[in-house]
Design a protein around this motif. Structure first.
Motif, PDB file in Angstrom:
ATOM      1  N   GLN A  19       0.853  -1.190   0.000  1.00  0.00           N
ATOM      2  CA  GLN A  19       0.000   0.000   0.000  1.00  0.00           C
ATOM      3  C   GLN A  19       0.886   1.235   0.000  1.00  0.00           C
ATOM      4  OE1 GLN A  19      -1.606   1.255   3.749  1.00  0.00           O
ATOM      5  NE2 GLN A  19      -3.588   1.765   2.873  1.00  0.00           N
ATOM      6  N   PHE A  20       0.599   2.195  -0.875  1.00  0.00           N
ATOM      7  CA  PHE A  20       1.305   3.463  -0.831  1.00  0.00           C
ATOM      8  C   PHE A  20       0.384   4.580  -1.286  1.00  0.00           C
ATOM      9  CE2 PHE A  20       2.342   1.602  -4.965  1.00  0.00           C
ATOM     10  CZ  PHE A  20       2.109   2.635  -5.856  1.00  0.00           C
ATOM     11  N   PHE A  21       0.799   5.802  -0.981  1.00  0.00           N
ATOM     12  CA  PHE A  21      -0.001   6.990  -1.291  1.00  0.00           C
ATOM     13  C   PHE A  21       0.794   7.902  -2.222  1.00  0.00           C
ATOM     14  CE2 PHE A  21      -1.615   5.447   2.724  1.00  0.00           C
ATOM     15  CZ  PHE A  21      -2.987   5.544   2.565  1.00  0.00           C
ATOM     16  N   VAL A  22       0.068   8.495  -3.173  1.00  0.00           N
ATOM     17  CA  VAL A  22       0.643   9.471  -4.087  1.00  0.00           C
ATOM     18  C   VAL A  22      -0.053  10.797  -3.797  1.00  0.00           C
ATOM     19  CG1 VAL A  22       1.273   9.932  -6.479  1.00  0.00           C
ATOM     20  CG2 VAL A  22       0.783   7.587  -5.766  1.00  0.00           C
ATOM     21  N   PRO A  23       0.709  11.903  -3.665  1.00  0.00           N
ATOM     22  CA  PRO A  23       0.090  13.176  -3.263  1.00  0.00           C
ATOM     23  C   PRO A  23      -1.051  13.593  -4.186  1.00  0.00           C
ATOM     24  CG  PRO A  23       2.474  13.337  -3.154  1.00  0.00           C
ATOM     25  CD  PRO A  23       2.171  12.025  -3.810  1.00  0.00           C
ATOM     26  N   GLY A  24      -2.175  13.959  -3.584  1.00  0.00           N
ATOM     27  CA  GLY A  24      -3.324  14.436  -4.336  1.00  0.00           C
ATOM     28  C   GLY A  24      -3.127  15.868  -4.805  1.00  0.00           C
ATOM     29  N   ILE A  25      -4.149  16.414  -5.450  1.00  0.00           N
ATOM     30  CA  ILE A  25      -4.079  17.786  -5.952  1.00  0.00           C
ATOM     31  C   ILE A  25      -4.434  18.733  -4.808  1.00  0.00           C
ATOM     32  CG2 ILE A  25      -4.966  19.400  -7.668  1.00  0.00           C
ATOM     33  CD1 ILE A  25      -5.774  16.946  -9.351  1.00  0.00           C
ATOM     34  N   PRO A  26      -3.494  19.558  -4.325  1.00  0.00           N
ATOM     35  CA  PRO A  26      -3.754  20.369  -3.128  1.00  0.00           C
ATOM     36  C   PRO A  26      -4.578  21.616  -3.378  1.00  0.00           C
ATOM     37  CG  PRO A  26      -1.534  20.800  -3.911  1.00  0.00           C
ATOM     38  CD  PRO A  26      -2.098  19.712  -4.807  1.00  0.00           C
ATOM     39  N   ASP A  27      -4.634  22.074  -4.629  1.00  0.00           N
ATOM     40  CA  ASP A  27      -5.291  23.356  -4.912  1.00  0.00           C
ATOM     41  C   ASP A  27      -6.338  23.207  -6.014  1.00  0.00           C
ATOM     42  OD1 ASP A  27      -3.510  22.781  -6.905  1.00  0.00           O
ATOM     43  OD2 ASP A  27      -2.506  24.716  -6.912  1.00  0.00           O
ATOM     44  N   LEU A  28      -7.100  22.128  -5.966  1.00  0.00           N
ATOM     45  CA  LEU A  28      -8.109  21.851  -6.974  1.00  0.00           C
ATOM     46  C   LEU A  28      -9.303  22.776  -6.787  1.00  0.00           C
ATOM     47  CD1 LEU A  28      -9.187  20.089  -9.292  1.00  0.00           C
ATOM     48  CD2 LEU A  28     -10.071  18.506  -7.557  1.00  0.00           C
ATOM     49  N   LEU A  29      -9.651  23.533  -7.821  1.00  0.00           N
ATOM     50  CA  LEU A  29     -10.782  24.451  -7.775  1.00  0.00           C
ATOM     51  C   LEU A  29     -11.882  23.937  -8.691  1.00  0.00           C
ATOM     52  CD1 LEU A  29      -8.993  27.922  -7.827  1.00  0.00           C
ATOM     53  CD2 LEU A  29      -9.616  26.498  -5.866  1.00  0.00           C
ATOM     54  N   ARG A  30     -13.130  24.016  -8.228  1.00  0.00           N
ATOM     55  CA  ARG A  30     -14.274  23.507  -8.978  1.00  0.00           C
ATOM     56  C   ARG A  30     -15.342  24.591  -9.056  1.00  0.00           C
ATOM     57  NH1 ARG A  30     -14.856  17.997  -7.196  1.00  0.00           N
ATOM     58  NH2 ARG A  30     -16.875  17.938  -8.275  1.00  0.00           N
ATOM     59  N   ASP A  31     -16.065  24.668 -10.185  1.00  0.00           N
ATOM     60  CA  ASP A  31     -17.195  25.593 -10.250  1.00  0.00           C
ATOM     61  C   ASP A  31     -18.460  24.881  -9.768  1.00  0.00           C
ATOM     62  OD1 ASP A  31     -18.232  24.055 -12.387  1.00  0.00           O
ATOM     63  OD2 ASP A  31     -17.404  25.389 -13.900  1.00  0.00           O
ATOM     64  N   SER A  32     -19.535  25.652  -9.636  1.00  0.00           N
ATOM     65  CA  SER A  32     -20.771  25.114  -9.047  1.00  0.00           C
ATOM     66  C   SER A  32     -21.334  23.961  -9.853  1.00  0.00           C
ATOM     67  CB  SER A  32     -21.816  26.235  -8.925  1.00  0.00           C
ATOM     68  OG  SER A  32     -21.371  27.243  -8.034  1.00  0.00           O
TER      69      SER A  32
END
Length: 327
Positions: free
Chosen positions: A256-269
């Motif tokens: 099991q390992f983790f890969v860094p996610g997207i820290p500054d993900l912006l989404r519209d409504s």
């Protein structure tokens, strides 16, 4: 190597989609027409080693396919760089992406292989996958309609890598893993890939309002009740880990390992709303003739939380559980 164009094949189309309103439009109900086919009512599992798999229900993601790519956050941008360190991914060999949905992983990883196969029982999802591949001119994917429990017949091996992107939990896990083991070439691997928030370090707030998930979930409960819906039934509570399932197979204890996610993900409504419509627990069909009412309440809530209609999303890190077949 000559690349073949994307091919969509499989059994009779389970759902034919006629879309009169785009996901970003004002109406999420008008224009949708669904025609049942021969796969309706297909039952799979439980079987030996059952880990809570539910019978296959072709309405689980009814109406969700058009929202999936727009509404689901992407996996870590570092995923492609990490996976080739596992089995030898050198542009040759074959990938099977099981439960591929609209081809999120299939399209991203296809360039690492000579051929990729996207497998899913939902024809609407496969149609979206074909569309995504065409948009990105990815020409080495073959799309197959079928269940993981139908393997190996619907998509025979061998494969260098078999992936399940947030889909393994829908299967009869232990028997499916054993089948995948037989389909892998020596040294090949099975990779289960999911978003994980629990226990992962939360990145700094980028100064944009976060998605008000708790309040949106309260609206889902208002319309659909407290039980977590899935197709014509409910989703059983998961009480076991993927690692424990795989440890009981010929794979043995996985890594099991983790890969860094997207820290500054912006989404519209609209993306936020599509994200909820992409979930089995809040798929469009579950709301019936109240679908537009629900969408309106969510849009009003989001407008109240952000005048610009932009939200920060933290989907977590990308967790990979990988199990290898000896070389």
């Amino acid at each position: 190597m000559v690349r073949e164009p994307p091919i969509c094949i499989g059994s009779a189309t389970p759902w034919l989609l006629s879309r009169g309103a785009e996901p970003g439009g004002r109406s999420y109900r008008s224009g949708w027409r669904w025609l049942p086919s021969a796969l309706s009512g297909r039952v799979v599992g439980p079987g030996p080693g059952d880990t809570g798999a539910v019978p296959y229900d072709p309405t689980i993601y009814l109406g969700s396919a058009a929202h999936y790519r727009y509404g689901r956050p992407a996996y870590s941008p570092e995923l492609q760089a990490v996976l080739p360190q596992e089995p030898a991914l050198d542009g040759n060999g074959r990938l099977l992406d099981a439960g591929c949905g609209p081809g999120v992983l299939t399209v991203r990883l296809a360039h690492l292989f000579g051929q990729a196969v996207g497998l899913d029982p939902d024809a609407g999802m496969l149609a979206e996958g074909c569309r995504a591949a065409e948009e990105k001119t990815v020409m080495n994917i073959r799309w197959v309609q079928g269940l993981a429990e139908d393997l190996p017949a619907v998509a025979p091996g061998p494969y260098r890598l078999v992936t399940f992107g947030q889909s393994f939990h829908w299967t009869d896990e232990q028997p499916v893993a054993e089948t995948v083991y037989d389909m892998l070439e020596p040294g090949g691997a099975l990779a289960l890939i999911v978003h994980t928030v629990t226990g992962r370090p939360r990145p700094p707030d980028p100064g944009v309002p976060p998605i008000p998930h708790d309040e949106i979930k309260a609206l889902v409960e208002k319309y659909l009740g407290s039980a977590r819906r899935a197709g014509q039934g409910t989703t059983p509570e998961r009480t076991h880990r993927f690692e424990d399932v795989l440890a009981r197979t010929r794979f043995g204890v996985p890594q099991q390992f983790f890969v860094p996610g997207i820290p500054d993900l912006l989404r519209d409504s609209e993306s936020v709303l599509s994200g909820y419509f992409s979930l089995s627990s809040s798929a469009p069909h579950l709301f019936g003739d109240r679908l537009d009412d629900f969408a309106g309440e969510v849009q009003a809530l989001l407008a109240n939380r952000s005048a610009e209609g932009i939200f920060w999303d933290w989907p977590g890190d990308t967790e990979v559980v990988i199990a290898r077949k000896p070389g």
